[in-house]
Design a protein around this motif. Structure first.
Motif, PDB file in Angstrom:
ATOM      1  N   LEU A  23       0.826  -1.210   0.000  1.00 54.38           N
ATOM      2  CA  LEU A  23       0.000   0.000   0.000  1.00 54.38           C
ATOM      3  C   LEU A  23       0.858   1.257   0.000  1.00 54.38           C
ATOM      4  CD1 LEU A  23      -2.872  -1.030   2.456  1.00 54.38           C
ATOM      5  CD2 LEU A  23      -2.807  -1.219  -0.038  1.00 54.38           C
ATOM      6  N   LYS A  58      -4.878   0.683  -5.105  1.00 53.08           N
ATOM      7  CA  LYS A  58      -5.405   0.662  -3.747  1.00 53.08           C
ATOM      8  C   LYS A  58      -4.963   1.826  -2.880  1.00 53.08           C
ATOM      9  CE  LYS A  58      -6.021  -4.340  -3.486  1.00 53.08           C
ATOM     10  NZ  LYS A  58      -5.664  -5.586  -2.742  1.00 53.08           N
ATOM     11  N   ALA A  59      -3.776   2.394  -3.156  1.00 50.38           N
ATOM     12  CA  ALA A  59      -3.271   3.406  -2.231  1.00 50.38           C
ATOM     13  C   ALA A  59      -2.275   4.345  -2.884  1.00 50.38           C
ATOM     14  CB  ALA A  59      -2.621   2.736  -1.021  1.00 50.38           C
ATOM     15  N   ALA A  62      -0.436   4.570   2.288  1.00 47.68           N
ATOM     16  CA  ALA A  62      -1.319   4.265   3.408  1.00 47.68           C
ATOM     17  C   ALA A  62      -0.691   4.550   4.761  1.00 47.68           C
ATOM     18  CB  ALA A  62      -1.777   2.818   3.339  1.00 47.68           C
TER      19      ALA A  62
END
Length: 348
Positions: A23, A58-59, A62
């Protein structure tokens, strides 16, 4: 470095996180690499702007890579964490004070340390998948990396709510709360980045912006203003407990997951920042007072154990079920004297 790709392309300095399977969590080495590049580009006449993005869906980033922080901290070695946070906060200030446009493209999760990289620039771009949050109270820290500044500046006590509940912000929420500037559909990002590289004109990001789909914060904004405009954690909790609604039930559930000491210190930090006049160096100084002491005095190591290491989701917080003593908050936020965060390395 395989975790990050730093280069010049056209008229742009380019920083791309390249560890999507993690991430795009930021390690200490990645932090130092970004710092070095941005200092070099600051005086490089061929670099007109800086673009920061990330691989994967997704990121954006993070957060910070906390495995080493836990490993060293549980062995009684607090120096690594203190050094990491010190240099990370200096980088946050560098980005905030940078004299050239800094344009970030934040898809997916942008949390913790990712906020410190992506949310201090001049053109902060979000899209359909963006989820921005400051979840530190869930691991026994406080909103840091300069995030306390944005929380203090957010309208209608949204900052208290976001900082204490760790609620995630979609694109419209992030713009409303001051963590982002422009909504641009993500399928248009590659072409926009190519144009930024070619022209060196940051205004292209502004021109590409569209209205973001309405977010969740707007629907609960009045509730947040009603319950979170108090200076003490116990008063906020008491107000929420006094009424039975969808908002109060959900919000209390969120608060009950988090460190009482962290939430109480977050409230005090936002109060001080508003009273003194919010400024990024003041915010980072307050944050560092807490993180410098975090491993020895706060719930940080227990929070990491419960959420990341053992994953039992059952942290044993210091002040669970009781009021946090005012002295405990004062102790965490007291000046550090000779250990205070300094910014002599920050570019002026």
């Amino acid at each position: 470095m395989s975790d990050i790709h730093i280069r010049k392309s056209g008229q742009a300095g380019r920083i791309t996180f390249t560890r999507p399977k993690a991430l795009n969590a930021m390690s200490y080495d990645m932090c130092l690499a970004i710092d070095a590049a941005m200092r070099a580009w600051a005086t490089d006449g061929t670099v007109k702007l800086v673009v920061i993005d990330a691989e994967g869906d997704k990121a954006f980033c993070a957060g910070g890579d906390i495995a080493e922080l836990y490993d060293t901290g549980t062995k009684g070695d607090y120096s690594y964490g203190r050094t990491f946070w010190r240099d990370e906060y200096r980088l946050n200030a560098l980005i905030f004070e940078y004299k050239k446009p800094v344009i970030s493209f934040m898809q997916g999760f942008t949390m913790g340390g990712g906020v410190g990289i992506g949310c201090h620039g001049t053109h902060r771009v979000v899209g359909e998948s963006s989820q921005i949050a400051m979840p530190e109270v869930g691991i026994g820290l406080v909103p840091d990396v300069g995030g306390s500044l944005m929380l203090a500046l957010a309208p209608d006590h949204l900052g208290e709510y976001l900082g204490m509940t760790a609620a995630r912000m979609g694109a419209d929420d992030a713009i409303l709360a001051g963590f982002a500037d422009y909504f641009i559909p993500q399928d248009g990002w590659p072409a926009l980045i190519a144009a930024l590289e070619e022209t060196g004109q940051a205004r292209l990001a502004e021109e590409a912006a569209q209205a973001a789909p309405a977010g969740n914060l707007r629907t609960v904004r009045k509730d947040i203003a009603k319950y979170f405009g108090k200076d003490r954690l116990e008063d906020i909790v008491a107000g929420l407990k006094a009424e039975d609604s969808t908002f109060t039930i959900k919000t209390l559930k969120s608060l009950n997951r988090n460190s009482p000491l962290s939430m109480a210190c977050t409230l005090e930090m936002l109060r001080r920042l508003r009273a003194d006049g919010p400024a990024v160096r003041r915010a980072l100084d307050l944050e560092y007072r807490y993180t410098f002491r975090a491993m020895a005095q706060s719930d940080f190591l227990e929070g990491i154990r419960a959420q990341i290491i053992d994953k039992d989701r059952n942290p044993q917080w210091q002040y669970a079920g009781q009021a946090v003593p005012a002295q405990a908050v004062e102790d965490m936020l007291a000046p550090l004297g000779a250990d205070a965060l300094t910014f002599e390395e920050v570019l002026r």
